[in-house]
Design a protein around this motif. Structure first.
Motif, PDB file in Angstrom:
ATOM      1  N   ASP A 113      -3.359  59.373  16.977  1.00 24.93           N
ATOM      2  CA  ASP A 113      -4.697  59.692  16.492  1.00 24.93           C
ATOM      3  C   ASP A 113      -5.753  58.749  17.080  1.00 24.93           C
ATOM      4  O   ASP A 113      -6.853  58.634  16.544  1.00 24.93           O
ATOM      5  CB  ASP A 113      -4.738  59.662  14.970  1.00 24.93           C
ATOM      6  N   HIS A 114      -5.411  58.080  18.172  1.00 26.94           N
ATOM      7  CA  HIS A 114      -6.341  57.174  18.852  1.00 26.94           C
ATOM      8  C   HIS A 114      -6.084  57.225  20.354  1.00 26.94           C
ATOM      9  O   HIS A 114      -5.014  57.643  20.786  1.00 26.94           O
ATOM     10  CB  HIS A 114      -6.176  55.735  18.337  1.00 26.94           C
ATOM     11  N   ASP A 115      -7.090  56.839  21.135  1.00 24.87           N
ATOM     12  CA  ASP A 115      -6.920  56.736  22.586  1.00 24.87           C
ATOM     13  C   ASP A 115      -6.103  55.494  22.901  1.00 24.87           C
ATOM     14  O   ASP A 115      -6.178  54.488  22.180  1.00 24.87           O
ATOM     15  CB  ASP A 115      -8.277  56.615  23.288  1.00 24.87           C
ATOM     16  N   GLU A 116      -5.328  55.573  23.986  1.00 23.99           N
ATOM     17  CA  GLU A 116      -4.550  54.417  24.431  1.00 23.99           C
ATOM     18  C   GLU A 116      -4.592  54.354  25.954  1.00 23.99           C
ATOM     19  O   GLU A 116      -4.375  55.363  26.629  1.00 23.99           O
ATOM     20  CB  GLU A 116      -3.107  54.532  23.953  1.00 23.99           C
ATOM     21  N   TRP A 117      -4.900  53.178  26.474  1.00 24.85           N
ATOM     22  CA  TRP A 117      -4.852  52.918  27.903  1.00 24.85           C
ATOM     23  C   TRP A 117      -3.715  51.949  28.122  1.00 24.85           C
ATOM     24  O   TRP A 117      -3.630  50.924  27.432  1.00 24.85           O
ATOM     25  CB  TRP A 117      -6.181  52.306  28.363  1.00 24.85           C
ATOM     26  N   VAL A 118      -2.791  52.288  29.039  1.00 30.24           N
ATOM     27  CA  VAL A 118      -1.669  51.392  29.317  1.00 30.24           C
ATOM     28  C   VAL A 118      -1.575  51.120  30.807  1.00 30.24           C
ATOM     29  O   VAL A 118      -1.838  51.990  31.636  1.00 30.24           O
ATOM     30  CB  VAL A 118      -0.317  51.947  28.799  1.00 30.24           C
ATOM     31  N   VAL A 119      -1.201  49.892  31.143  1.00 30.49           N
ATOM     32  CA  VAL A 119      -0.954  49.499  32.525  1.00 30.49           C
ATOM     33  C   VAL A 119       0.420  48.830  32.563  1.00 30.49           C
ATOM     34  O   VAL A 119       0.780  48.072  31.660  1.00 30.49           O
ATOM     35  CB  VAL A 119      -2.058  48.556  33.073  1.00 30.49           C
ATOM     36  N   VAL A 120       1.188  49.154  33.590  1.00 33.00           N
ATOM     37  CA  VAL A 120       2.483  48.507  33.793  1.00 33.00           C
ATOM     38  C   VAL A 120       2.227  47.244  34.611  1.00 33.00           C
ATOM     39  O   VAL A 120       1.710  47.312  35.729  1.00 33.00           O
ATOM     40  CB  VAL A 120       3.480  49.445  34.513  1.00 33.00           C
ATOM     41  N   LEU A 121       2.549  46.101  34.033  1.00 32.23           N
ATOM     42  CA  LEU A 121       2.366  44.821  34.721  1.00 32.23           C
ATOM     43  C   LEU A 121       3.532  44.517  35.645  1.00 32.23           C
ATOM     44  O   LEU A 121       3.353  43.951  36.719  1.00 32.23           O
ATOM     45  CB  LEU A 121       2.180  43.703  33.704  1.00 32.23           C
ATOM     46  N   SER A 122       4.735  44.889  35.214  1.00 32.68           N
ATOM     47  CA  SER A 122       5.931  44.764  36.058  1.00 32.68           C
ATOM     48  C   SER A 122       6.945  45.788  35.571  1.00 32.68           C
ATOM     49  O   SER A 122       6.934  46.188  34.417  1.00 32.68           O
ATOM     50  CB  SER A 122       6.514  43.349  36.000  1.00 32.68           C
TER      51      SER A 122
ATOM     52  N   TRP B 101       4.274  45.920  29.791  1.00 34.54           N
ATOM     53  CA  TRP B 101       3.077  46.744  29.674  1.00 34.54           C
ATOM     54  C   TRP B 101       1.961  45.952  28.990  1.00 34.54           C
ATOM     55  O   TRP B 101       2.225  45.107  28.166  1.00 34.54           O
ATOM     56  CB  TRP B 101       3.317  47.921  28.741  1.00 34.54           C
ATOM     57  N   LEU B 102       0.732  46.352  29.279  1.00 36.96           N
ATOM     58  CA  LEU B 102      -0.426  45.957  28.493  1.00 36.96           C
ATOM     59  C   LEU B 102      -1.016  47.252  27.953  1.00 36.96           C
ATOM     60  O   LEU B 102      -1.271  48.183  28.718  1.00 36.96           O
ATOM     61  CB  LEU B 102      -1.445  45.206  29.352  1.00 36.96           C
ATOM     62  N   ALA B 103      -1.197  47.329  26.640  1.00 35.84           N
ATOM     63  CA  ALA B 103      -1.729  48.538  26.007  1.00 35.84           C
ATOM     64  C   ALA B 103      -3.003  48.191  25.252  1.00 35.84           C
ATOM     65  O   ALA B 103      -3.060  47.187  24.545  1.00 35.84           O
ATOM     66  CB  ALA B 103      -0.702  49.128  25.046  1.00 35.84           C
ATOM     67  N   VAL B 104      -4.018  49.039  25.436  1.00 41.72           N
ATOM     68  CA  VAL B 104      -5.270  48.902  24.695  1.00 41.72           C
ATOM     69  C   VAL B 104      -5.444  50.166  23.867  1.00 41.72           C
ATOM     70  O   VAL B 104      -5.519  51.267  24.412  1.00 41.72           O
ATOM     71  CB  VAL B 104      -6.469  48.715  25.651  1.00 41.72           C
TER      72      VAL B 104
ATOM     73  N   GLN C 228       0.896  43.509  24.163  1.00 45.04           N
ATOM     74  CA  GLN C 228       1.843  43.445  25.263  1.00 45.04           C
ATOM     75  C   GLN C 228       3.140  44.057  24.755  1.00 45.04           C
ATOM     76  O   GLN C 228       3.578  43.783  23.640  1.00 45.04           O
ATOM     77  CB  GLN C 228       2.088  42.007  25.702  1.00 45.04           C
ATOM     78  N   ILE C 229       3.758  44.905  25.587  1.00 39.51           N
ATOM     79  CA  ILE C 229       5.009  45.572  25.226  1.00 39.51           C
ATOM     80  C   ILE C 229       6.033  45.266  26.308  1.00 39.51           C
ATOM     81  O   ILE C 229       5.746  45.407  27.497  1.00 39.51           O
ATOM     82  CB  ILE C 229       4.807  47.096  25.125  1.00 39.51           C
ATOM     83  N   ILE C 230       7.211  44.857  25.907  1.00 44.26           N
ATOM     84  CA  ILE C 230       8.331  44.680  26.837  1.00 44.26           C
ATOM     85  C   ILE C 230       9.354  45.760  26.495  1.00 44.26           C
ATOM     86  O   ILE C 230       9.862  45.798  25.374  1.00 44.26           O
ATOM     87  CB  ILE C 230       8.977  43.275  26.705  1.00 44.26           C
ATOM     88  N   SER C 231       9.624  46.641  27.438  1.00 47.54           N
ATOM     89  CA  SER C 231      10.538  47.754  27.207  1.00 47.54           C
ATOM     90  C   SER C 231      11.908  47.476  27.792  1.00 47.54           C
ATOM     91  O   SER C 231      12.030  46.854  28.850  1.00 47.54           O
ATOM     92  CB  SER C 231      10.004  49.038  27.862  1.00 47.54           C
TER      93      SER C 231
END
Length: 73
Positions: A20-29, A68-71, A5-8
């Motif tokens: 060097d890796h895939d990242e999927w991110v969704v904005v939660l708010s 954010w939620l980042a995978v 979880q990321i808070i910006s």
């Protein structure tokens, strides 16, 4: 695989990434503006983007408190 979880906050300047890796991110708010390999991407709550490894992207702007939620895979 890693999930975080990321808070910006408000960005003082854009931030460049080349991972060097895939990242999927969704904005939660909140909201965010990115440039993904030259294409603008604006995200509101509930919207997501897949950032493939090796594709340059830049975080241009976030609203304070964007959640954010980042995978990372």
């Amino acid at each position: 695989m890693r999930v975080e979880q990321i808070i910006s906050g408000e960005l003082p300047s854009p931030v460049d990434y080349l991972q060097d890796h895939d990242e999927w991110v969704v904005v939660l708010s909140g909201r965010a503006a990115l440039d993904v390999d030259g294409e603008p991407v604006d995200l509101l709550a509930g919207e997501w983007v897949l950032l493939p490894r090796g594709v340059p992207h830049r975080l241009l702007k976030t609203s304070p408190g964007t959640n954010w939620l980042a995978v990372h895979a």
